[in-house]
Design an enzyme around this catalytic site. Structure first.
Site, short mmCIF file in Angstrom:
data_model
loop_
_atom_site.label_atom_id
_atom_site.label_comp_id
_atom_site.label_asym_id
_atom_site.label_seq_id
_atom_site.Cartn_x
_atom_site.Cartn_y
_atom_site.Cartn_z
CE LYS A 264 32.36 42.66 40.93
NZ LYS A 264 33.46 43.62 40.95
CE1 TYR B 150 37.88 44.00 37.89
CE2 TYR B 150 38.97 44.14 40.02
CZ TYR B 150 38.35 43.40 39.04
OH TYR B 150 38.23 42.05 39.20
CE1 TYR C 171 40.41 41.26 36.64
CE2 TYR C 171 41.78 39.46 37.41
CZ TYR C 171 40.79 40.39 37.64
OH TYR C 171 40.19 40.43 38.87
C1 LIG Z 1 34.41 43.72 39.80
C2 LIG Z 1 34.92 45.10 39.69
C3 LIG Z 1 34.70 45.89 38.54
C4 LIG Z 1 34.02 45.37 37.31
O1 LIG Z 1 32.66 45.07 37.49
P1 LIG Z 1 32.02 43.92 36.59
O2 LIG Z 1 30.60 43.93 36.96
O3 LIG Z 1 32.73 42.64 36.97
O4 LIG Z 1 32.28 44.26 35.17
C5 LIG Z 1 35.17 47.18 38.53
N1 LIG Z 1 35.83 47.68 39.58
C6 LIG Z 1 36.08 46.96 40.68
C7 LIG Z 1 36.86 47.60 41.78
C8 LIG Z 1 35.64 45.64 40.79
O5 LIG Z 1 35.90 44.93 41.89
#
Ligand SMILES: *Cc1c(COP(=O)(O)O)cnc(C)c1O
Length: 337
Positions: free
Chosen positions: A53, A293, A267
């Protein structure tokens, strides 16, 4: 050389370029059928614990400053990495952060509500508002925005994951960074694999590929929605808008590759494959993935390798998108009985 990204306001937050490492011990563990494995360390973007992010927030915070805002408002799950990085970015750029968090993940581990990212949000001084389960999220949101406006704040709103056209610019730029790094190593025809959720990362990468068609092919691993087709359509739409924002032709919708079957029951809900992948990469490479993730993304990459999707002559790059603080929110999953 002028960059297509110079046209957009940007506030420097990330340590760039992030490292690109090779995972030789993981490859050896996976056996002779394994392709060559690299890892792009976007967990090392530096700001407030790192993660993907931060690249988006460089453009989002740039836009918020250009609009004269003083407060950044965002949303996400209780353990949102995006909310935590937004809180850190707000601190670094002199904004107030308001995080409207949704208690949406059916995970009842003891640490989930207080540790991990949720703890860090408090340490960064964010104003955290939690939408109770079952409450009307839209109405809750409106009341927070109305309250901020009544108090004279100038809020800048960014949705979950920072996945807007502006946020996705961060991953269009990251795509060029990776394409250059691979080219400098003489690697062509590589495959980039990453966990995909709100879609801004994948959309940005796809838009970036419109600038460098010789860069790696992009494979998202769905860690978010049970409806993969809906998610693909959303990513294709955001990729087209991001490309347009950069003055590029829209990529064709069928370039969105999103692997199914790794989210588990939902999720944020742990899977066995995630736990195995987190422990394996920690024990072979000394690298920490996360439970929501990258653990599921890596489980997906390993499953694709085991299925024979790639050959030993192929090169895969796993994009490590961060999330390590989440391990502490799910500590029971990794503790020996
Ligand atoms: C938000 C996030 C993702 C996914 O990214 P998106 O742009 O929301 O698809 C992947 N890995 C981590 C650790 C994240 O925080």
């Amino acid at each position: 050389m002028p960059s297509p990204f110079d046209a957009f306001p940007r506030f420097s937050l990330a340590h760039l370029p992030t490292p690109l490492g090779e995972m030789t011990r993981l490859r050896a563990h996976l056996g002779p059928a394994s392709p060559r494995l690299f890892i792009k360390r976007d967990d090392c973007t530096g700001l407030g614990g790192g993660g993907n992010k931060t690249r988006k927030l460089e453009f989002l915070v740039g836009e918020a400053l250009a609009q004269g805002a003083d407060t950044i408002v965002t949303t996400g799950a209780l353990q949102s990495n995006h909310a935590r990085q937004t809180a850190a970015a707000a601190a670094a750029a002199g904004f107030k952060a308001v995080l409207v968090l949704l208690d949406m993940v059916p995970y009842q581990g003891q640490s989930y509500r207080q540790s991990g990212n949720r703890l860090l949000d408090d340490i960064f001084g964010a104003d955290v508002r939690i939408i109770p389960p079952g409450a009307d999220a839209t109405a809750f949101f409106k009341s927070v925005m109305a309250e901020l406006q009544a108090a004279g704040a100038k809020p800048y709103f960014t949705p979950a994951g920072g996945s807007t056209v502006t946020g996705s610019l961060g991953y269009a730029a990251a795509y060029l960074e990776m394409a250059d790094e691979l080219a400098a190593r003489g690697i062509t025809g590589a495959h980039l694999i990453h966990a995909s959720s709100s879609g801004g990362t994948q959309a940005g990468l796809i838009a970036g590929r419109q600038l460098r068609h010789d860069g790696p092919a992009i494979h998202g691993i769905n860690v978010y929605r049970l409806d993969t087709d809906k998610m693909k359509a959303d990513i294709a739409s955001l990729a087209a808008k991001t490309a347009e924002h950069l003055g590029l032709a829209a990529p064709s919708a069928n370039v969105v590759v999103l692997e199914d079957g790794f989210v588990g029951t939902g999720y944020g809900v742990p899977t066995e494959g995630m736990i195995e992948a987190v422990e394996l990469v920690a024990r072979t490479e000394g690298i920490l993935l996360d439970p929501v993730y990258t653990g599921k993304g890596m489980a997906g990459m390993i499953a694709l390798i085991k299925r024979g999707t790639f050959t030993p002559d192929d090169t895969l790059v796993f994009l490590h998108t961060g999330g390590m603080p989440g391990l502490f929110a799910y500590e029971e999953e990794f503790t020996l009985p």
